[in-house]
Every structure is written in C-alpha cells, then in structure tokens.
Scaffold this motif. Structure first.
Motif, PDB file in Angstrom:
ATOM      1  N   SER A 434       0.857  -1.186   0.000  1.00 58.07           N
ATOM      2  CA  SER A 434       0.000   0.000   0.000  1.00 58.07           C
ATOM      3  C   SER A 434       0.894   1.237   0.000  1.00 58.07           C
ATOM      4  O   SER A 434       1.949   1.254   0.628  1.00 58.07           O
ATOM      5  CB  SER A 434      -0.904   0.016   1.246  1.00 58.07           C
ATOM      6  OG  SER A 434      -0.112   0.014   2.428  1.00 58.07           O
ATOM      7  N   SER A 436       0.512   5.840  -0.965  1.00 56.69           N
ATOM      8  CA  SER A 436      -0.433   6.932  -1.221  1.00 56.69           C
ATOM      9  C   SER A 436       0.061   7.838  -2.348  1.00 56.69           C
ATOM     10  O   SER A 436       1.257   7.871  -2.669  1.00 56.69           O
ATOM     11  CB  SER A 436      -0.617   7.776   0.049  1.00 56.69           C
ATOM     12  OG  SER A 436       0.610   8.418   0.388  1.00 56.69           O
ATOM     13  N   SER A 437      -0.850   8.573  -2.922  1.00 54.58           N
ATOM     14  CA  SER A 437      -0.478   9.529  -3.970  1.00 54.58           C
ATOM     15  C   SER A 437       0.405  10.635  -3.402  1.00 54.58           C
ATOM     16  O   SER A 437       1.237  11.208  -4.108  1.00 54.58           O
ATOM     17  CB  SER A 437      -1.740  10.127  -4.595  1.00 54.58           C
ATOM     18  OG  SER A 437      -2.543  10.756  -3.593  1.00 54.58           O
ATOM     19  N   GLN A 438       0.231  10.928  -2.097  1.00 54.73           N
ATOM     20  CA  GLN A 438       1.071  11.940  -1.458  1.00 54.73           C
ATOM     21  C   GLN A 438       2.533  11.507  -1.424  1.00 54.73           C
ATOM     22  O   GLN A 438       3.449  12.315  -1.622  1.00 54.73           O
ATOM     23  CB  GLN A 438       0.589  12.218  -0.028  1.00 54.73           C
ATOM     24  CG  GLN A 438      -0.737  12.949   0.063  1.00 54.73           C
ATOM     25  CD  GLN A 438      -1.926  12.012  -0.127  1.00 54.73           C
ATOM     26  OE1 GLN A 438      -1.769  10.798  -0.207  1.00 54.73           O
ATOM     27  NE2 GLN A 438      -3.119  12.599  -0.205  1.00 54.73           N
ATOM     28  N   GLN A 439       2.773  10.206  -1.192  1.00 54.71           N
ATOM     29  CA  GLN A 439       4.141   9.703  -1.191  1.00 54.71           C
ATOM     30  C   GLN A 439       4.767   9.846  -2.570  1.00 54.71           C
ATOM     31  O   GLN A 439       5.940  10.206  -2.697  1.00 54.71           O
ATOM     32  CB  GLN A 439       4.156   8.229  -0.766  1.00 54.71           C
ATOM     33  CG  GLN A 439       3.877   8.000   0.717  1.00 54.71           C
ATOM     34  CD  GLN A 439       3.835   6.514   1.053  1.00 54.71           C
ATOM     35  OE1 GLN A 439       2.887   5.821   0.693  1.00 54.71           O
ATOM     36  NE2 GLN A 439       4.873   6.053   1.722  1.00 54.71           N
ATOM     37  N   GLN A 528      -4.273   6.513  -9.411  1.00 54.08           N
ATOM     38  CA  GLN A 528      -4.192   7.564  -8.397  1.00 54.08           C
ATOM     39  C   GLN A 528      -4.057   8.959  -9.013  1.00 54.08           C
ATOM     40  O   GLN A 528      -4.232   9.958  -8.323  1.00 54.08           O
ATOM     41  CB  GLN A 528      -3.008   7.286  -7.453  1.00 54.08           C
ATOM     42  CG  GLN A 528      -3.230   6.077  -6.556  1.00 54.08           C
ATOM     43  CD  GLN A 528      -2.146   5.931  -5.498  1.00 54.08           C
ATOM     44  OE1 GLN A 528      -1.169   6.652  -5.512  1.00 54.08           O
ATOM     45  NE2 GLN A 528      -2.341   5.011  -4.570  1.00 54.08           N
TER      46      GLN A 528
END
Length: 530
Positions: A434, A436-439, A528
C-alpha cells in the motif's frame, strides 16, 4: 567440548578398513610402516546421563568422530549413558538422535536403529557392569565402601576449609573381610570403589602426545558402582568399550587427566585398552567456555532459527584444526576428504558465532543451485509463506513452485536464510503493498507519466524480463521524463512495487514479480492520478 563434571561425550572407532597412516595407531606392531595395516575401527558417541540436549560442543565432537569413521570406512555408533537416573530428561534421548540425523551425521547403530553390539542404552547393561565390578572385588582391585553421605560431605568441608582439593580418604579399603561380610549381612548401604595404585604407565595420546598422571597421589579411590546399583562413567564406559571392541576413543580434553585412571582399570581387568585422542575445547571467540546457560548453543535452537546443518558443521571445523585446508563452504564429503588427524592442534578452537550468517549464506546458495535441494527449499519456503501471510495473499501465484524458485535464484548469495525472505523488506514478493499519492507526489509530479511508461515497457517486454536488459531499459525510460531525476524515478518504481524505499534493485524486483502482477501494481499507481 565444554562439559560439566557429570557429563561426558566420547566417541569410539570400529569396522574393517585399510589404513596407510600407521602413526595413528601406536598400539599396533607393524614390521613395515609403509605397508597397509588392517584394523577394526568403530566410532561411538556417548552422551552421559541423557540429562540434556545436544549442544554445539557435542555436535563438534560428534562431527570429528563421524569424519574419522567415514574417512576409514568405519561405523558410527550412538550409545546413551542413562545410568544417572536422577538426571534423566524426557525426550532428550530421541532428541540426540534427531539432531545427529538433522546435522547429516546419523549413527549407523543406536538405540533407535539397533545393531549387533547392543543394547545401546547403558541402563539395559547393568548385569554386565555388576559382574565386572564383582570381578574387580574378587581380585582385590576394588572394595565395598560403607561411608555415609554425611561423612563424605564432612571430609569435603574439612578439605575446603584447609585449602585442599576434596578427596576420599580411602578408609574402607582397609576393612577386614569379616567386617565387610558383617556390614553386607546387615544390609548397610554401600558403593564399590576401585583401588587406585601408583605406577601408572605413560600413554601416547593421538593429539597431546605422551601423557602420565599419578592419579593415586591426588585422588581418592573412585566409585565404580553407586549405592543404587548403577555404574559410574569410569566403569560403564570401560566395560562397554571392551565388549563393543573399541580400538580408538576420541573425547574432550577435559578427560585427559582421567585417562591414567581408566588405564589402571584396563590393566586390573587384563584388557587391552584402546588408543586415546583428546580433542581441544571449543570456546567462545574471547576464549571463554561455551556454556549451556548461554541458551543459544543448543542444536534445536540453531535449527529453529533457520541455520543449515552444513553451515554448523562448516563453522565448527573452520575454527578448529585437523584439515588440509581452512576455507568456508566445505561440504561433509569435502571435510571427510580433507581430514588429517595429525593436524589437530592442542590449543582451544575459538568459534565466532557472529560469522554464522555468512556460513549460512554460502551453504544456502549451494542448496539453491542444487536442483533437488532447491525443490525442498521451495516446499519449505511455501509453508513459511502460508504461515506468515495467509490472510494477506491476493494472488495465489506467489505459492507456485516456479515463482518461489525464481525468487530464490534471484536472491541467492544475498540472503542468509529462508526466514529473511519473510521480513518486511521482502513482503512485496508475497502481498501487494500500500502507498499513497502523497508519497508519490513528494518524489515527482510525473507519477502518471512514469506509470504509463512502465506499463508500456512491460507490454513490449512480454514474459521475457531479465535483470540485465531491464536495467538498461529503465535508464532509457527515466530519460523520457521531463522533471524527474533518474534516482527519483527509481524511488517511484520501488514505492509502487513494494511500498518501501529499500530492498533489491528495482530491475530485480520487477523480474521477481510476474508481468501480470507488475501491471496490476502500476495500474494502481496510474489510477491515483486519473
């Protein structure tokens, strides 16, 4: 071998073989030392009291004697010394055989396997010991002792108070025959002691050379039959060695001083003693004694932690002596081939267990490169994957033989054990990560472009992904981005593949996974930014 006073490990040799090195057998009379000599060689591993489980020092002693036997076509025998009934540990006897078999040095004859010279449990040979003790009493080489435990304890305390080494004062050896019969008739508790005499003959040890210890000057007469009717180590092993036709005894150097005492018993019985060899101690790298209290020297523990038996055998011989070479990665066959007893030194063998992972890495790579052994590793790793990730596995392909074998081939030479592949660093191999798009956005504004480029690359490559070609293709791919450096492109790919920022090369990670699984993970990245 580091042992307590009431524990003994010893090995003995036998079976018909032809040997050229007559220096190993000084008791043989050979007219021409260059001629081949036919002797009987039987190796026997005795574990005293069955009060504990096999540890690293015991395994090393077993290994040297197993090698000695196999080098000369001998038979490896396991005999269990269970005469100390107060110290028996349930399951220990079976565990000893289990660990020897696991280590790849199984006995040819044992309590479990049977054999022609059994029984192999000393508690089943009590009549033989008692008869021998009676023979010693009748020949006045042994006598009945009626001293109480309280008197013996008092003697010990008085000696310690005077700064002396405790020893029995041989009081009962002076009893008259009538006194002995009277006490026996009264049913008084008693033991049988062997009468030590001065005039010990020197003996030539295979490792320590000529030795001689006047035990009568420093020890009291030893007990050979205890009050419960069971023999002590000193008598039981001499009797068994004789009736099992032992020609050689290899044991820990802590028994070197006791050998003169044993030779006195052989002489009293009119028996030919074997040739003795005493192996130097196995110690920690700082020279301190291996202790069972360390808790990490028992073979069960090494096995539980994923250590390969070949690695244990290799490290215990690598730190010692007795071989023509001293290199890492030797197999048992190579150890047997390179074994040379004349090269065994008298100084302690220092073992550095911090190097064990490196030994394990080398031998794990050898197993992976062996088709048959690799198949067994695949089965073992599959079971571990199921235990660790059952609820998280999305694609059952990760349990396929070909998939697991591909992972092993790619990681050979890098991992030190199968368990390492179950650590979080390698979780991406078995479960989908998993992120995130922030990462991704923290690394590049071109996440969508990078995902599209990778999906196109996978489509073009098809099923024929290779680490070398893929490494080149990824550099070309990175050049197609406008605002992202190569290293950040790799970070994005690593994140999409594993959810981590460390691990094997990105190319290897991609080759490990199937093209279909790679597409699934990069389509997730693409979505994403849709």
């Amino acid at each position: 071998v580091s042992l307590k006073k009431n524990t003994s490990l010893r090995f003995i040799t036998s079976n018909i073989t032809t040997l050229k090195n007559n220096m190993l057998y000084p008791f043989l009379s050979v007219a021409n030392s260059s001629r081949e000599t036919l002797i009987n060689v039987r190796i026997l591993f005795c574990f005293s009291s069955v009060k504990g489980f096999l540890h690293l020092g015991g395994l090393r002693t077993a290994l040297y004697n197993y090698i000695f036997a196999k080098k000369h076509g001998g038979t490896f025998i396991l005999r269990l010394e269970d005469t100390d009934q107060s110290r028996l540990v349930p399951g220990a006897a079976d565990s000893i055989e289990d660990m020897l078999e696991w280590a790849g040095i199984p006995p040819d004859e044992s309590p479990r396997r049977g054999g022609t010279l059994g029984p192999y449990m000393q508690s089943q040979r009590l009549d033989l010991y008692f008869q021998t003790a009676q023979q010693l009493v009748e020949s006045r080489h042994a006598y009945y002792c009626f001293c109480s435990p309280q008197r013996l304890e008092l003697l010990k305390k008085e000696a310690l108070r005077a700064g002396q080494t405790p020893r029995y004062d041989n009081r009962c050896r002076h009893l008259q025959a009538a006194q002995v019969q009277e006490k026996l008739a009264q049913g008084l508790p008693h033991v049988i002691r062997f009468r030590l005499e001065e005039g010990v003959e020197p003996f030539q040890d295979l490792i320590f050379g000529w030795n001689r210890h006047e035990v009568a000057q420093v020890e009291g007469d030893p007990v050979v039959i205890k009050a419960d009717g069971f023999p002590t180590y000193h008598l039981a092993n001499i009797v068994d060695d004789h009736y099992m036709k032992v020609s050689h005894v290899l044991r820990g150097s802590e028994w070197l001083i006791s050998t003169s005492k044993h030779l006195l018993m052989y002489r009293a019985l009119g028996w030919q003693p074997p040739t003795f060899g005493h192996l130097p101690l196995l110690t920690n790298k700082d020279g301190s004694k291996l202790s069972k209290r360390q808790g990490d020297i028992f073979i069960q523990g090494f096995r539980r932690d994923g250590v390969l038996p070949e690695a244990l055998l290799d490290i215990t011989t690598n730190c010692g002596s007795g071989f023509t070479t001293n290199r890492m990665g030797r197999t048992i066959e190579e150890l047997i081939s390179e074994f040379n007893p004349s090269k065994i030194t008298t100084h302690s063998a220092l073992i550095d267990l911090e190097k064990l992972p490196e030994f394990n890495r080398i031998h794990l790579q050898k197993r992976i490169e062996n088709e048959k052994q690799c198949h067994l590793l695949v089965k073992e790793l599959k079971e571990q994957i199921l235990q660790a990730y059952t609820a998280e596995i999305h694609d059952r392909e990760v349990l396929d033989k070909d998939y697991i074998q591909r992972v092993l081939q790619l990681r050979k030479g890098h991992i030190t054990s199968l368990r390492e592949l179950l650590k979080p660093t390698y979780s991406y191999l078995w479960v989908r990560p998993s992120f995130s798009s922030q990462q991704v956005a923290a690394l590049t504004p071109e996440g969508h472009l990078i995902a599209s480029l990778v999906l196109k690359l996978i489509e073009d490559q098809g099923e024929k992904l290779s680490v070398e070609e893929l490494s080149k293709d990824l550099k070309v791919l990175a050049n197609k981005t406008k605002a992202t450096k190569y290293r950040d492109v790799m970070k994005v790919l690593r994140l999409a593949i594993s959810g981590l920022q460390q691990g094997p090369s990105v190319a290897e990670m991609m080759v490990s996974l199937s093209p279909a699984e790679l597409c699934h993970r990069f389509q997730k990245l693409l979505r994403q930014f849709s």
